[in-house]
Design a protein around this motif. Structure first.
Motif, PDB file in Angstrom:
ATOM      1  N   PRO A 130       0.797  -1.233   0.000  1.00  0.00           N
ATOM      2  CA  PRO A 130       0.000   0.000   0.000  1.00  0.00           C
ATOM      3  C   PRO A 130       0.826   1.278   0.000  1.00  0.00           C
ATOM      4  N   ASN A 131       0.327   2.277  -0.716  1.00  0.00           N
ATOM      5  CA  ASN A 131       0.733   3.673  -0.595  1.00  0.00           C
ATOM      6  C   ASN A 131      -0.470   4.434  -0.035  1.00  0.00           C
ATOM      7  N   TRP A 132      -0.273   5.683   0.369  1.00  0.00           N
ATOM      8  CA  TRP A 132      -1.398   6.370   1.008  1.00  0.00           C
ATOM      9  C   TRP A 132      -1.322   7.891   0.842  1.00  0.00           C
ATOM     10  N   ARG A 133      -2.460   8.526   1.148  1.00  0.00           N
ATOM     11  CA  ARG A 133      -2.576   9.980   1.207  1.00  0.00           C
ATOM     12  C   ARG A 133      -3.467  10.330   2.399  1.00  0.00           C
ATOM     13  N   VAL A 134      -3.048  11.319   3.189  1.00  0.00           N
ATOM     14  CA  VAL A 134      -3.781  11.738   4.384  1.00  0.00           C
ATOM     15  C   VAL A 134      -4.093  13.233   4.269  1.00  0.00           C
ATOM     16  N   ASP A 135      -5.358  13.585   4.497  1.00  0.00           N
ATOM     17  CA  ASP A 135      -5.802  14.980   4.503  1.00  0.00           C
ATOM     18  C   ASP A 135      -6.504  15.262   5.833  1.00  0.00           C
ATOM     19  N   TYR A 136      -6.071  16.335   6.508  1.00  0.00           N
ATOM     20  CA  TYR A 136      -6.663  16.709   7.799  1.00  0.00           C
ATOM     21  C   TYR A 136      -7.045  18.182   7.781  1.00  0.00           C
ATOM     22  N   ASN A 137      -8.349  18.461   8.072  1.00  0.00           N
ATOM     23  CA  ASN A 137      -8.856  19.825   8.069  1.00  0.00           C
ATOM     24  C   ASN A 137      -9.325  20.279   9.453  1.00  0.00           C
TER      25      ASN A 137
END
Length: 326
Positions: free
Chosen positions: A235-242
């Protein structure tokens, strides 16, 4: 409530059951795609093609072939049916190509401000070719079979991404000895024997590839597989936090504020080629090497006529001229 009154608004506490439900629904969905494209090229085919690619009597090359069958047995079927040219100079190879692609994507949302996307991909191309033509006696033979291709997949090198590159490379060098011992133990009964696999050394390809994979993935070299091809992309990933938009001092200075992190790594085998006639003429690699050196050393004697035909001298002579002073 009269206009102008200032009342304290009570914000209800989060419901535990609601929070637990949100946690259980973190996984928003999974998307998996797999595709495979295959083709076969049959050169020297003599019958004229008509409707649906079939000949006049609907016998050649067969409904299985025109409908997409990739059966290698089409060669023997074509030979038995007399469909192929009998020219010994037929120089277009029989070819089979296969391209596979596998991808997966999943969305995780622990809360409305945190979104995580996990994805992986895998691609592989295989190409097989050989010459299928008559020999000097007129009998069809399988000649010069070669298998080649390429391979790549999403990779997890995060465990070593922040380590000193010199340390990782030194681990790679040390892992070669461990892989060499494992290979020698696994194939000790066949190395050097007729029809066996030959001898391994510290810089053999079968040693270097798994040693490299273990070093840069952080895996134990005693457990890593020998094959350079893996079936499951990592797996690769992307994280977004607002979530920081809720802080007063953030909202005063910024219209929006988010934190993004992504990780992408790819493991590729750019090109591989295997001669399927390897070992046909020599029992082991040392005999093959000796034959190559002997050929090069004696080429000017044994093959002088052939070498002379490759070299042509072309020149033009200038006639003598005399310079006169006037």
């Amino acid at each position: 409530r009269s206009p102008g009154d200032e009342d304290e608004l009570e914000i209800p506490q989060k419901n535990v059951a609601k929070s637990l439900t949100r946690l259980l629904l973190t996984l928003r969905g999974i998307q998996v795609n797999y595709s495979i494209n295959e083709s076969t090229t049959l050169p020297g085919f003599l019958p004229n093609s008509g409707v649906l690619g079939m000949n006049g009597n609907w016998g050649a090359p067969g409904f299985d072939f025109v409908s997409g069958s990739q059966d290698f047995g089409i060669l023997d079927k074509a030979k038995a049916g007399g469909w192929l040219t009998k020219s010994k100079e037929q120089n277009i190879p029989f070819t089979q190509i296969s391209n596979q692609r596998f991808t997966y994507v999943t969305q995780l949302e622990p809360n409305k401000d945190l979104k995580i996307q996990v994805e992986g991909n895998y691609t592989r191309g295989d190409n097989y070719q050989e010459f299928f033509r008559p020999d000097s006696t007129g009998v069809f033979q399988h000649q010069s079979p070669i298998r080649s291709g390429n391979y790549s997949m999403s990779f997890l090198s995060f465990m070593t991404a922040f380590k000193d590159p010199n340390v990782v490379f030194e681990n790679f060098r040390q892992n070669r000895s461990i892989l060499l011992e494992r290979l020698q133990a696994a194939y000790k009964n066949t190395m050097g024997n007729e029809g066996g696999i030959g001898e391994y050394n510290i810089n053999s390809q079968d040693v270097l590839v798994p040693a490299f994979f273990a070093s840069y993935s952080g895996l134990d070299p005693r457990n890593v597989k020998f094959s350079p091809f893996y079936d499951l992309p990592l797996p690769n990933w992307r994280v977004d936090y607002n979530g920081l938009n809720l802080l007063p001092w953030i909202t005063k200075k910024f219209s929006s504020f988010s934190i993004n992190h992504s990780y992408t790594s790819t493991y590729s085998v750019g090109n591989f080629i295997s001669s399927l006639e390897y070992g046909k003429y020599y029992e082991n690699f040392s005999d093959f090497s000796s034959a190559i050196y002997e050929c090069l050393n004696d080429a000017h004697l044994k093959h002088k006529k052939e070498l002379d035909s490759l070299l042509t001298l072309r020149f033009q002579k200038f006639n003598k001229s005399q310079i006169m002073n006037v």
